[in-house]
Design a protein around this motif. Structure first.
Motif, short mmCIF file in Angstrom:
data_model
loop_
_atom_site.label_atom_id
_atom_site.label_comp_id
_atom_site.label_asym_id
_atom_site.label_seq_id
_atom_site.Cartn_x
_atom_site.Cartn_y
_atom_site.Cartn_z
N ASN A 107 37.03 -17.29 -17.63
CA ASN A 107 35.89 -17.59 -17.15
C ASN A 107 35.92 -16.39 -15.22
O ASN A 107 35.94 -15.52 -16.24
CB ASN A 107 36.13 -18.92 -16.22
CG ASN A 107 35.50 -20.05 -17.52
OD1 ASN A 107 35.13 -19.69 -18.86
ND2 ASN A 107 36.05 -21.55 -17.76
N THR A 108 36.59 -17.75 -14.37
CA THR A 108 36.54 -16.70 -13.22
C THR A 108 37.77 -16.76 -12.35
O THR A 108 38.09 -16.25 -11.31
CB THR A 108 35.58 -17.80 -12.23
OG1 THR A 108 36.33 -18.45 -12.42
CG2 THR A 108 34.05 -17.47 -12.60
N ASN A 120 30.00 -13.85 -7.68
CA ASN A 120 29.38 -12.88 -8.98
C ASN A 120 30.40 -13.08 -9.82
O ASN A 120 30.42 -11.84 -9.58
CB ASN A 120 28.10 -13.24 -8.90
CG ASN A 120 27.22 -13.18 -10.27
OD1 ASN A 120 28.10 -13.93 -11.24
ND2 ASN A 120 26.21 -13.32 -10.23
N THR A 178 29.79 -12.16 -13.33
CA THR A 178 28.77 -11.88 -13.78
C THR A 178 28.26 -10.01 -14.05
O THR A 178 28.63 -9.49 -12.81
CB THR A 178 27.68 -12.25 -13.88
OG1 THR A 178 26.99 -13.54 -14.23
CG2 THR A 178 26.23 -11.91 -14.76
N LEU A 179 29.19 -9.43 -15.11
CA LEU A 179 28.92 -8.03 -15.19
C LEU A 179 27.23 -7.67 -15.59
O LEU A 179 27.20 -7.64 -16.49
CB LEU A 179 30.09 -7.50 -15.43
CG LEU A 179 31.19 -7.94 -14.77
CD1 LEU A 179 32.92 -7.08 -15.67
CD2 LEU A 179 31.73 -7.89 -13.51
N SER A 180 26.96 -6.45 -14.81
CA SER A 180 25.45 -6.15 -14.63
C SER A 180 25.95 -5.04 -15.79
O SER A 180 27.27 -4.36 -16.29
CB SER A 180 24.57 -5.17 -13.77
OG SER A 180 25.98 -4.28 -13.52
N SER A 187 29.27 -3.85 -11.06
CA SER A 187 29.31 -5.05 -10.38
C SER A 187 30.45 -4.77 -9.14
O SER A 187 31.63 -4.29 -9.42
CB SER A 187 29.14 -6.06 -11.11
OG SER A 187 28.30 -5.73 -11.81
N LYS A 193 30.21 -0.41 -16.34
CA LYS A 193 30.52 -1.34 -17.91
C LYS A 193 30.26 0.11 -18.64
O LYS A 193 29.74 0.71 -18.27
CB LYS A 193 29.02 -2.09 -18.18
CG LYS A 193 29.50 -2.32 -20.04
CD LYS A 193 28.54 -3.58 -20.11
CE LYS A 193 27.76 -4.10 -21.26
NZ LYS A 193 26.85 -4.97 -21.42
N ASP A 249 30.43 -3.14 -24.37
CA ASP A 249 31.06 -4.11 -24.63
C ASP A 249 32.10 -4.78 -24.32
O ASP A 249 32.53 -5.58 -23.87
CB ASP A 249 30.02 -5.41 -25.58
CG ASP A 249 28.57 -5.31 -25.18
OD1 ASP A 249 28.28 -4.89 -24.23
OD2 ASP A 249 27.71 -5.57 -26.09
#
Length: 406
Positions: A24-25, A50, A52-54, A58, A87, A90
């Motif tokens: 998770n984090t 945050n 969450t990777l764009s 990020s 990125k 994936d």
């Protein structure tokens, strides 16, 4: 989730391959992100931003779960990891630690170690608080275990920290066709793409560049190639030959030789052509003096026998050699008959064999006698005429000239 983690150690630049787990984090203990600061091991980290990777780039900041202290009154201090992720797929990411190397931790690592009594709040601005650096960091990669995605060669750090790293595509203009050349390879027209030319057969580069690359300023490196026809070097004069035709000395031009009269080809090439590599094919022709093996009017290379004559002199039986005859005693050459003959280039002797004719003495005497008789007769007639005139005068008669009548 476990990832293959590749990086170079900041303290000695040695490559390292290990694994790194994300839950998770958090980066759970024991994490491969592990440092020792003043005897305190820090190997567990929690994301305070945050995570969450764009699909592009990020920034995430992780704070150490444990703290350390340098003394009873210094208070507690934490370390921070500022990671800027990009990125690729994936299964593949690369990132940079955007802090300078802290030499108070072991191994030396790019961590943010705030000054004593200056612990930042978790909500402070990320880039300006946790992600400052004065030296350029090196790239680190994260690839999911069991996958084979490959890092692109153009992967690089996009700065500053706040930049979204959505790089503008650099495109160079299309290049005009180049005369007398072909494109052998072209990777595209974007930044760092290349185009490679080759001059067509029989032409060579005289200026410009056969390989050009799209530059950051949207121009192509180098200049347009210039291809010009290949020229062969001039050929040296060839003994005993003459040039019968020559179209020039450039690619595919030809030169043709012929042996001069009395010489014949024995080696080399009588016709040569300028090739694409700038050399003449074949080799210099070799012409040697003709050797006449059989004279057409001879017997075993000897001129035919001449009746009533002997060979006065002979230089040989080859081209331009001569033979001179002499009539034997009592014979002379017939009027118009030549006593010297020359070997010609076609292997024959010029002129006809001489004719020696016997000298006829009787015929000479007869001619002399006839001439003498004619002279005597003329003298007798003249004497009679004179006598007759004299007699007439003595008889006191009318004098008449010889041949007159009364």
């Amino acid at each position: 989730m476990e990832w293959i983690y590749n990086y170079d150690r900041p303290d000695n630049n040695q490559p390292v391959t290990t694994t790194l787990q994300f839950q998770n984090t958090v980066l759970p203990q024991p994490s491969s992100m592990r440092v020792n600061v003043l005897g305190t091991i820090m190997d567990a980290w929690t994301c305070i931003s945050n995570l969450t990777l764009s699909d592009t780039d990020s920034v995430a900041v992780f704070k150490s779960d444990t703290s350390y202290s340098v003394g009873p009154v210094s208070g507690q201090r934490w370390l921070y990891l500022c990671m800027k992720f990009t990125k690729v797929t994936d299964n593949l990411f690369y990132f940079y630690l955007l802090s300078d190397v802290d030499k108070t931790v072991f191994p030396n690592e790019r961590v943010f170690n705030p000054p004593a009594n200056s612990v930042p709040a978790n909500t402070d601005p990320l880039c300006s608080t946790f992600c400052q650096h004065s030296t350029l960091p090196k790239r680190r990669t994260l690839r999911k275990t069991g996958t084979t995605d490959v890092m692109p060669s153009e992967a690089r750090l996009c700065t500053p920290c706040e930049s979204p790293c959505e790089e503008q595509l650099i495109v160079c203009p299309d290049l005009a066709p180049v005369n007398l050349s072909t494109i052998t390879n072209q990777t595209g027209t974007n930044y760092q793409d290349t185009i490679t030319y080759a001059c067509i057969t029989g032409y060579e580069l005289t200026s410009g560049s056969l390989t050009r690359q799209c530059m950051e300023d949207k121009t192509w490196s180098g200049s347009l190639p210039v291809c010009e026809i290949v020229t062969c070097p001039g050929l040296a004069d060839v003994n005993f030959t003459q040039i019968s035709t020559q179209t020039g000395s450039k690619y595919q031009n030809t030169i043709t030789y012929a042996c001069i009269t009395g010489y014949e080809w024995s080696a080399g090439s009588l016709a040569r052509q300028c090739l694409a590599d700038g050399i003449w094919n074949g080799s210099h022709p070799v012409c040697g003096k003709s050797f006449i093996i059989m004279i057409k009017d001879s017997n075993l290379s000897r001129p035919c026998k001449v009746n009533f004559a002997r060979i006065f002199s002979q230089t040989g039986n080859n081209y331009e050699d001569t033979i001179t005859y002499a009539c034997i005693k009592g014979y002379q050459s017939k009027h118009g008959s030549l006593l010297t003959r020359t070997c010609r280039a076609d292997g024959t002797w010029n002129n006809h064999p001489p004719i020696c004719k016997k000298i006829e003495v009787v015929e000479v005497i007869e001619i002399v006698e006839v001439e003498v008789i004619e002279e005597v007769v003329d003298e007798v007639i003249e004497a009679i005429r004179v006598i007759e005139i004299v007699e007439v005068k003595d008889n006191n008669t009318m004098s008449l000239e010889y041949g007159e009548t009364m």
